[in-house]
Design a protein around this motif. Sequence first.
Motif, PDB file in Angstrom:
ATOM      1  N   PHE A  21       0.828  -1.211   0.000  1.00 33.79           N
ATOM      2  CA  PHE A  21       0.000   0.000   0.000  1.00 33.79           C
ATOM      3  C   PHE A  21       0.860   1.259   0.000  1.00 33.79           C
ATOM      4  O   PHE A  21       0.504   2.253  -0.631  1.00 33.79           O
ATOM      5  N   TYR A  22       1.987   1.226   0.687  1.00 29.46           N
ATOM      6  CA  TYR A  22       2.895   2.359   0.689  1.00 29.46           C
ATOM      7  C   TYR A  22       3.440   2.614  -0.712  1.00 29.46           C
ATOM      8  O   TYR A  22       3.472   3.749  -1.175  1.00 29.46           O
ATOM      9  N   SER A  25       0.806   4.041  -2.985  1.00 30.67           N
ATOM     10  CA  SER A  25       0.468   5.443  -2.747  1.00 30.67           C
ATOM     11  C   SER A  25       1.607   6.388  -3.118  1.00 30.67           C
ATOM     12  O   SER A  25       1.372   7.535  -3.477  1.00 30.67           O
TER      13      SER A  25
END
Length: 71
Positions: A21-22, A25
């Motif tokens: 997810f990092y 994003s």
Amino acid sequence: MFLSLPTLTVLIPLVSLAGLFYSASMEENFPQGCTSTASLCFYSLLLPITIPVYVFFHLWTWMGIKLFRHN
């Protein structure tokens, strides 16, 4: 102290999912920019694939040893 196996089986996928997810994003071109091994994105996609494969083959080897001993 070492972490127990149930803790690790929950913690490792959560950490790899957080890394995924990092990367999703932070990277502008997320799926296409993950081809270079210098990119953090590449490893955040590699880790969730590598861990289940490692566990599968580790259990497969353990099961083979157990079957070989008892036959």
